[in-house]
Design an enzyme around this catalytic site. Sequence first.
Site, PDB file in Angstrom:
ATOM      1  N   PHE A  21       0.819  -1.210   0.000  1.00 35.05           N
ATOM      2  CA  PHE A  21       0.000   0.000   0.000  1.00 35.05           C
ATOM      3  C   PHE A  21       0.860   1.271   0.000  1.00 35.05           C
ATOM      4  O   PHE A  21       0.700   2.159  -0.846  1.00 35.05           O
ATOM      5  CB  PHE A  21      -0.920  -0.062   1.214  1.00 35.05           C
ATOM      6  CG  PHE A  21      -1.606   1.210   1.594  1.00 35.05           C
ATOM      7  CD1 PHE A  21      -2.373   1.901   0.691  1.00 35.05           C
ATOM      8  CD2 PHE A  21      -1.497   1.708   2.891  1.00 35.05           C
ATOM      9  CE1 PHE A  21      -3.017   3.085   1.050  1.00 35.05           C
ATOM     10  CE2 PHE A  21      -2.135   2.870   3.262  1.00 35.05           C
ATOM     11  CZ  PHE A  21      -2.895   3.565   2.342  1.00 35.05           C
ATOM     12  N   VAL A  22       1.810   1.372   0.929  1.00 31.25           N
ATOM     13  CA  VAL A  22       2.678   2.551   1.000  1.00 31.25           C
ATOM     14  C   VAL A  22       3.768   2.481  -0.063  1.00 31.25           C
ATOM     15  O   VAL A  22       4.093   3.478  -0.705  1.00 31.25           O
ATOM     16  CB  VAL A  22       3.300   2.701   2.403  1.00 31.25           C
ATOM     17  CG1 VAL A  22       4.241   3.898   2.455  1.00 31.25           C
ATOM     18  CG2 VAL A  22       2.206   2.850   3.466  1.00 31.25           C
ATOM     19  N   ALA A  80       8.781  -3.255   4.120  1.00 33.11           N
ATOM     20  CA  ALA A  80       8.246  -4.619   4.166  1.00 33.11           C
ATOM     21  C   ALA A  80       8.213  -5.150   5.594  1.00 33.11           C
ATOM     22  O   ALA A  80       9.059  -4.818   6.419  1.00 33.11           O
ATOM     23  CB  ALA A  80       9.081  -5.538   3.289  1.00 33.11           C
ATOM     24  N   ALA A  83       2.514  -7.643   8.797  1.00 33.75           N
ATOM     25  CA  ALA A  83       1.600  -6.715   9.468  1.00 33.75           C
ATOM     26  C   ALA A  83       0.544  -7.438  10.288  1.00 33.75           C
ATOM     27  O   ALA A  83       0.069  -6.922  11.278  1.00 33.75           O
ATOM     28  CB  ALA A  83       0.921  -5.811   8.441  1.00 33.75           C
ATOM     29  N   SER A 125       6.063   1.625  13.847  1.00 33.23           N
ATOM     30  CA  SER A 125       4.624   1.802  14.111  1.00 33.23           C
ATOM     31  C   SER A 125       4.413   2.589  15.394  1.00 33.23           C
ATOM     32  O   SER A 125       5.170   2.437  16.362  1.00 33.23           O
ATOM     33  CB  SER A 125       3.962   0.426  14.243  1.00 33.23           C
ATOM     34  OG  SER A 125       2.663   0.542  14.795  1.00 33.23           O
ATOM     35  N   TYR A 150       2.660  -7.489  17.149  1.00 31.47           N
ATOM     36  CA  TYR A 150       3.218  -6.750  16.014  1.00 31.47           C
ATOM     37  C   TYR A 150       4.078  -5.588  16.503  1.00 31.47           C
ATOM     38  O   TYR A 150       5.218  -5.399  16.050  1.00 31.47           O
ATOM     39  CB  TYR A 150       2.085  -6.238  15.127  1.00 31.47           C
ATOM     40  CG  TYR A 150       2.502  -5.240  14.085  1.00 31.47           C
ATOM     41  CD1 TYR A 150       3.231  -5.637  12.967  1.00 31.47           C
ATOM     42  CD2 TYR A 150       2.174  -3.887  14.207  1.00 31.47           C
ATOM     43  CE1 TYR A 150       3.619  -4.712  12.000  1.00 31.47           C
ATOM     44  CE2 TYR A 150       2.558  -2.965  13.252  1.00 31.47           C
ATOM     45  CZ  TYR A 150       3.277  -3.384  12.153  1.00 31.47           C
ATOM     46  OH  TYR A 150       3.660  -2.471  11.210  1.00 31.47           O
ATOM     47  N   LYS A 154       8.179  -4.738  16.260  1.00 28.88           N
ATOM     48  CA  LYS A 154       8.706  -3.495  15.686  1.00 28.88           C
ATOM     49  C   LYS A 154       9.686  -2.816  16.654  1.00 28.88           C
ATOM     50  O   LYS A 154      10.733  -2.291  16.249  1.00 28.88           O
ATOM     51  CB  LYS A 154       7.565  -2.548  15.331  1.00 28.88           C
ATOM     52  CG  LYS A 154       6.804  -2.919  14.067  1.00 28.88           C
ATOM     53  CD  LYS A 154       7.670  -2.745  12.829  1.00 28.88           C
ATOM     54  CE  LYS A 154       6.865  -2.842  11.545  1.00 28.88           C
ATOM     55  NZ  LYS A 154       7.706  -2.637  10.347  1.00 28.88           N
TER      56      LYS A 154
END
Length: 327
Positions: A21-22, A80, A83, A125, A150, A154
Amino acid sequence: VLLTLWNRNMKNILVTGSSGFVGKSLIHSLILSNKYQKIYALNRRHSHTLPVMVEQLVATSENVFSTPIPANIDVIVHLAGRAHILNDNVQNPLEHFRSVNVQGTLELAQQALENKVTRFIFISSIGVNGAFTTKKPFDETDQPYPHADYAISKLEAEQALKELFKDTNTELVIIRPPLVYAADAPGNFARLLKLAATNVPLPFAYLHNKRSFVALENLVSFIETCIEHPQAKNELFLIADNEVLSTQQLVSLIRKGMRRKTNLVYIPPFLMKLGAICIGKAKLYEQLFLSLEVDASKARNLLNWMPPIMADDALEKTGIIYLERSE
């Protein structure tokens, strides 16, 4: 001679997650800027949607990040990551996140070090800071308090990268965005768009929570700033739109773009929370009804960056584009 000197100054950029998406939006913007000598995309498999001028590095094994990268890379933008896990019944979900978000990131970072990459930009995030705010917005000085697997992965990746690049010539830039939105956003925002496109009454009337979001265009703009700006060196940034919105305002702006009536109703939040817990959607309740406010003033002050689009305009535009694609 002048052309040779110019080409020497033009950077070679490697983007991971370029089919996401990004990533797709970033690649498109980098090409349009015409600032870079070569743009590489590291992908699990060949993508037919990437522009032909992008050189694709296709994974040579199941482990994407062990794929050798060219020796001439100046900047890596690492988007990448894992997610979410489609199979919620995995025995140890945190280990699944760690395998990609920590170990995979470190393998790529090790290559960056060996190839003398100048700058490594890691997209983390806001979940590293926590799941919600109460008294004040999150900022870069807060102690991390990740609630989800998640976000834990990160944070661990951030810490491992800092350790790896410490006392080296490779600069590390960490960016923690909140929810990124656009008409083709995935996940819960996609579900919200689908609901907003109907005339179904939504339970957000009189909801005055405070949430920070970031428009896709604004995030891409900030990543590009971090590619170029010398003051971004070895810094952590929390990034968001300038405007803080309630869920009521968010849905109202999206529906305005969709040419729909706002159509919001009031249901006491405690009833919504109880219902969400009963159906196993407590996290969704947090995202819709609680506050998550981000102080992004460091990005503006240190890098002199301003979001190119206002949240009101971006959300209306999101509604318009979503409706056009649906019809």
